[in-house]
Design a protein around this motif. Structure first.
Motif, PDB file in Angstrom:
ATOM      1  N   LYS A  58       0.833  -1.197   0.000  1.00 52.28           N
ATOM      2  CA  LYS A  58       0.000   0.000   0.000  1.00 52.28           C
ATOM      3  C   LYS A  58       0.872   1.252   0.000  1.00 52.28           C
ATOM      4  CE  LYS A  58      -3.870  -2.306   2.118  1.00 52.28           C
ATOM      5  NZ  LYS A  58      -4.801  -2.373   3.218  1.00 52.28           N
ATOM      6  N   SER A  59       2.032   1.136  -0.588  1.00 53.31           N
ATOM      7  CA  SER A  59       2.960   2.259  -0.601  1.00 53.31           C
ATOM      8  C   SER A  59       2.417   3.443  -1.389  1.00 53.31           C
ATOM      9  CB  SER A  59       4.305   1.822  -1.180  1.00 53.31           C
ATOM     10  OG  SER A  59       4.147   1.344  -2.500  1.00 53.31           O
ATOM     11  N   TYR A  60       1.425   3.192  -2.239  1.00 51.33           N
ATOM     12  CA  TYR A  60       0.829   4.285  -3.011  1.00 51.33           C
ATOM     13  C   TYR A  60       0.187   5.324  -2.102  1.00 51.33           C
ATOM     14  CZ  TYR A  60      -3.522   1.824  -2.035  1.00 51.33           C
ATOM     15  OH  TYR A  60      -4.568   1.212  -1.408  1.00 51.33           O
ATOM     16  N   ARG A  61      -0.040   4.987  -0.854  1.00 49.59           N
ATOM     17  CA  ARG A  61      -0.666   5.919   0.075  1.00 49.59           C
ATOM     18  C   ARG A  61       0.292   7.017   0.550  1.00 49.59           C
ATOM     19  NH1 ARG A  61      -4.157   2.068   4.147  1.00 49.59           N
ATOM     20  NH2 ARG A  61      -5.606   1.292   2.580  1.00 49.59           N
ATOM     21  N   TRP A  62       1.584   6.827   0.363  1.00 51.96           N
ATOM     22  CA  TRP A  62       2.576   7.758   0.892  1.00 51.96           C
ATOM     23  C   TRP A  62       3.235   8.543  -0.225  1.00 51.96           C
ATOM     24  CZ3 TRP A  62       1.814   8.060   5.831  1.00 51.96           C
ATOM     25  CH2 TRP A  62       1.322   6.951   6.506  1.00 51.96           C
ATOM     26  N   ALA A  63       3.351   9.827  -0.008  1.00 54.29           N
ATOM     27  CA  ALA A  63       3.970  10.694  -1.013  1.00 54.29           C
ATOM     28  C   ALA A  63       5.424  10.310  -1.260  1.00 54.29           C
ATOM     29  CB  ALA A  63       3.890  12.157  -0.575  1.00 54.29           C
ATOM     30  N   THR A  64       6.077   9.736  -0.265  1.00 53.69           N
ATOM     31  CA  THR A  64       7.489   9.378  -0.420  1.00 53.69           C
ATOM     32  C   THR A  64       7.693   8.271  -1.454  1.00 53.69           C
ATOM     33  OG1 THR A  64       7.269   7.888   1.463  1.00 53.69           O
ATOM     34  CG2 THR A  64       8.139  10.098   1.905  1.00 53.69           C
ATOM     35  N   THR A  65       6.615   7.601  -1.845  1.00 52.28           N
ATOM     36  CA  THR A  65       6.700   6.537  -2.841  1.00 52.28           C
ATOM     37  C   THR A  65       6.938   7.080  -4.243  1.00 52.28           C
ATOM     38  OG1 THR A  65       5.178   5.212  -1.535  1.00 52.28           O
ATOM     39  CG2 THR A  65       5.450   4.577  -3.824  1.00 52.28           C
ATOM     40  N   TYR A  66       6.434   8.276  -4.512  1.00 48.58           N
ATOM     41  CA  TYR A  66       6.456   8.815  -5.863  1.00 48.58           C
ATOM     42  C   TYR A  66       7.708   9.634  -6.124  1.00 48.58           C
ATOM     43  CZ  TYR A  66       1.632   7.368  -5.619  1.00 48.58           C
ATOM     44  OH  TYR A  66       0.503   6.622  -5.470  1.00 48.58           O
TER      45      TYR A  66
END
Length: 105
Positions: free
Chosen positions: A70-78
Protein backbone atom coordinates in the motif's frame (compact mmCIF):
# COMPACT_ATOMS: atom_id res chain seq x y z
CA UNK A 1 -0.46 -29.73 35.52
CA UNK A 2 0.90 -26.38 34.31
CA UNK A 3 -1.42 -23.36 34.12
CA UNK A 4 -0.49 -20.14 32.30
CA UNK A 5 -1.39 -16.88 34.05
CA UNK A 6 -2.33 -13.61 32.35
CA UNK A 7 -2.66 -10.42 34.41
CA UNK A 8 -4.67 -7.26 33.80
CA UNK A 9 -3.36 -4.30 35.79
CA UNK A 10 -6.29 -1.90 35.31
CA UNK A 11 -9.81 -2.38 34.00
CA UNK A 12 -9.96 -1.96 30.24
CA UNK A 13 -6.29 -2.80 29.65
CA UNK A 14 -5.01 -5.91 27.92
CA UNK A 15 -4.13 -9.04 29.84
CA UNK A 16 -0.43 -9.87 29.57
CA UNK A 17 1.32 -13.13 30.33
CA UNK A 18 2.99 -12.97 33.74
CA UNK A 19 4.04 -16.57 34.34
CA UNK A 20 2.63 -19.95 35.24
CA UNK A 21 1.67 -22.10 38.22
CA UNK A 22 1.67 -25.83 38.89
CA UNK A 23 -1.63 -27.12 40.28
CA UNK A 24 -3.74 -30.29 40.11
CA UNK A 25 -7.00 -28.51 39.19
CA UNK A 26 -8.48 -25.15 38.12
CA UNK A 27 -9.47 -23.98 41.62
CA UNK A 28 -6.01 -24.59 43.05
CA UNK A 29 -4.45 -22.93 39.99
CA UNK A 30 -6.60 -19.83 40.54
CA UNK A 31 -5.58 -19.69 44.21
CA UNK A 32 -1.89 -20.14 43.40
CA UNK A 33 -2.10 -17.51 40.65
CA UNK A 34 -3.70 -15.00 43.02
CA UNK A 35 -0.97 -15.60 45.59
CA UNK A 36 1.99 -15.68 43.20
CA UNK A 37 0.98 -13.17 40.53
CA UNK A 38 -1.87 -11.09 41.92
CA UNK A 39 -0.34 -9.64 45.05
CA UNK A 40 3.00 -8.30 43.76
CA UNK A 41 1.65 -5.60 41.46
CA UNK A 42 -1.67 -3.77 41.15
CA UNK A 43 -4.04 -6.33 39.62
CA UNK A 44 -7.57 -6.00 38.33
CA UNK A 45 -8.01 -9.59 37.11
CA UNK A 46 -6.17 -12.80 36.27
CA UNK A 47 -6.81 -15.35 33.57
CA UNK A 48 -5.68 -18.88 34.42
CA UNK A 49 -5.50 -21.25 31.44
CA UNK A 50 -4.25 -24.83 31.10
CA UNK A 51 -0.98 -24.72 29.17
CA UNK A 52 -2.26 -27.38 26.77
CA UNK A 53 -5.17 -25.08 25.84
CA UNK A 54 -2.99 -22.15 24.78
CA UNK A 55 -2.76 -22.17 21.00
CA UNK A 56 0.06 -20.58 19.03
CA UNK A 57 0.15 -19.24 15.50
CA UNK A 58 3.56 -18.16 14.30
CA UNK A 59 5.02 -16.74 11.10
CA UNK A 60 5.55 -20.27 9.73
CA UNK A 61 1.79 -20.89 9.95
CA UNK A 62 0.46 -17.65 8.48
CA UNK A 63 1.76 -14.43 6.94
CA UNK A 64 1.06 -11.60 9.38
CA UNK A 65 0.37 -8.02 8.24
CA UNK A 66 2.32 -6.18 5.59
CA UNK A 67 1.49 -8.63 2.82
CA UNK A 68 -0.31 -6.04 0.72
CA UNK A 69 1.72 -3.26 -0.86
CA UNK A 70 0.00 0.00 0.00
CA UNK A 71 2.96 2.26 -0.60
CA UNK A 72 0.83 4.28 -3.01
CA UNK A 73 -0.67 5.92 0.08
CA UNK A 74 2.58 7.76 0.89
CA UNK A 75 3.97 10.69 -1.01
CA UNK A 76 7.49 9.38 -0.42
CA UNK A 77 6.70 6.54 -2.84
CA UNK A 78 6.46 8.82 -5.86
CA UNK A 79 9.34 10.33 -7.77
CA UNK A 80 8.55 13.94 -8.48
CA UNK A 81 9.68 16.12 -11.35
CA UNK A 82 8.32 19.26 -12.95
CA UNK A 83 6.14 22.15 -11.82
CA UNK A 84 2.99 20.05 -11.40
CA UNK A 85 4.61 18.00 -8.66
CA UNK A 86 5.15 20.86 -6.18
CA UNK A 87 2.29 19.70 -3.92
CA UNK A 88 3.67 16.18 -3.85
CA UNK A 89 7.14 17.46 -2.95
CA UNK A 90 5.70 19.52 -0.09
CA UNK A 91 3.74 16.52 1.13
CA UNK A 92 6.88 14.38 0.92
CA UNK A 93 8.75 16.91 3.06
CA UNK A 94 5.93 16.93 5.62
CA UNK A 95 5.96 13.12 5.71
CA UNK A 96 9.72 13.02 6.24
CA UNK A 97 9.45 15.59 9.05
CA UNK A 98 6.65 13.60 10.71
CA UNK A 99 8.67 10.36 10.53
CA UNK A 100 11.67 12.12 12.06
CA UNK A 101 9.52 13.51 14.88
CA UNK A 102 8.09 10.06 15.59
CA UNK A 103 11.63 8.72 15.78
CA UNK A 104 12.65 11.47 18.20
CA UNK A 105 9.68 10.90 20.52
Amino acid sequence: MIWEVFRQEESGEYHTHCGNVHAPDREMAKQFAAIQHGRRKPTNSLWVVPKAEVGEIDADDVAFGGTTDKSYRWATTYRTTGEDAREVVESEDEQATAEQQRGDA
